[in-house]
Design an enzyme around this catalytic site. Sequence first.
Site, PDB file in Angstrom:
ATOM      1  N   GLU A  82      75.593  36.196  17.235  1.00  0.00           N
ATOM      2  CA  GLU A  82      76.426  36.739  18.552  1.00  0.00           C
ATOM      3  C   GLU A  82      77.623  35.737  19.052  1.00  0.00           C
ATOM      4  OE1 GLU A  82      76.670  39.517  19.728  1.00  0.00           O
ATOM      5  OE2 GLU A  82      75.185  40.484  18.953  1.00  0.00           O
ATOM      6  N   GLU A 113      55.597  31.371   6.771  1.00  0.00           N
ATOM      7  CA  GLU A 113      55.724  30.386   7.748  1.00  0.00           C
ATOM      8  C   GLU A 113      54.741  29.348   7.301  1.00  0.00           C
ATOM      9  OE1 GLU A 113      52.415  31.589  11.007  1.00  0.00           O
ATOM     10  OE2 GLU A 113      54.119  33.038  10.741  1.00  0.00           O
TER      11      GLU A 113
END
Length: 297
Positions: A82, A113
């Site tokens: 954004e 992960e």
Amino acid sequence: MTALPPTERRNPATTEIDLLPTLDLLRAVNAADAGVPAAVARALPVLAEAVDAAVTALLGGGRVHYVGAGSSGRYAVLDAAELAPTYGLEPGRFTAHLAGGPQALARAVEGAEDSETDGRRALAGLRPGDVVLGLAASGRTPYVAGALAAAREAGATAVLVSCNPQAPLADLADLHVCTDTGPEVVTGSTRMKAGSAQKLVLHGFSTAVMVRLGRTWSNLMTEVAATNAKLVGRKLTILVQATGADDETCRAALRAADGELKPALVGLLSGATPEAARAALAAADGVVRAALDRLAR
């Protein structure tokens, strides 16, 4: 048995959640969520240090890296994405690294992960003075451990964002932004309270960095990228809100400034020509308030 982090423990307030009527179930979730802002508030002094480190890095030509796995990494990707349209941030200045790569945004990549090596590899090219924010709700994710270790070795600032006061990865970090949100409504579902806390931390961090860099004037965007009709209209709205001038005056100012918001804004607020406004902005590194100060001398 190894002690569980707070995010993995059972919540005694919700042990009978599967027996509750729907409305009461939602009230239980909402009651748990209500404690998240207070947990974030307690972490703000350390978060402020992380913001200042990032501002220093960006002003010096450095970069900010978000690193995470699963929900944590997805929140990081969304926050970083954004910043270009909202604040006109140049590509590559804020980068999010998600364990498992882009495909992990929409679908879990099992085992991604667990690789410390992949976390290190994600930060290849890291430079001294960069800032790395590693997000791990439990504070023990290997992918994040690799990234934080790489940051330390490169001379970058390493920041851990976790929900575990005893996070094992804190030893790898220069700063530990800890939002102790406690056990989840559904045990171990860290997309819930922990995830909400991480989103609040990221929103606060990136917004504060952009404000400190002068990417706003007052609480108005000055670098908004007009890439669609809504954002074109937002430029006009910002000028009206900032100056109190009518729509037509603001449209004329935008036309005179070739559609550029900042010269139009500086011109309307100071009475300067678009050329003088651009010159003042150039001398003030593009910061509207500093440009206005120069014109007022």
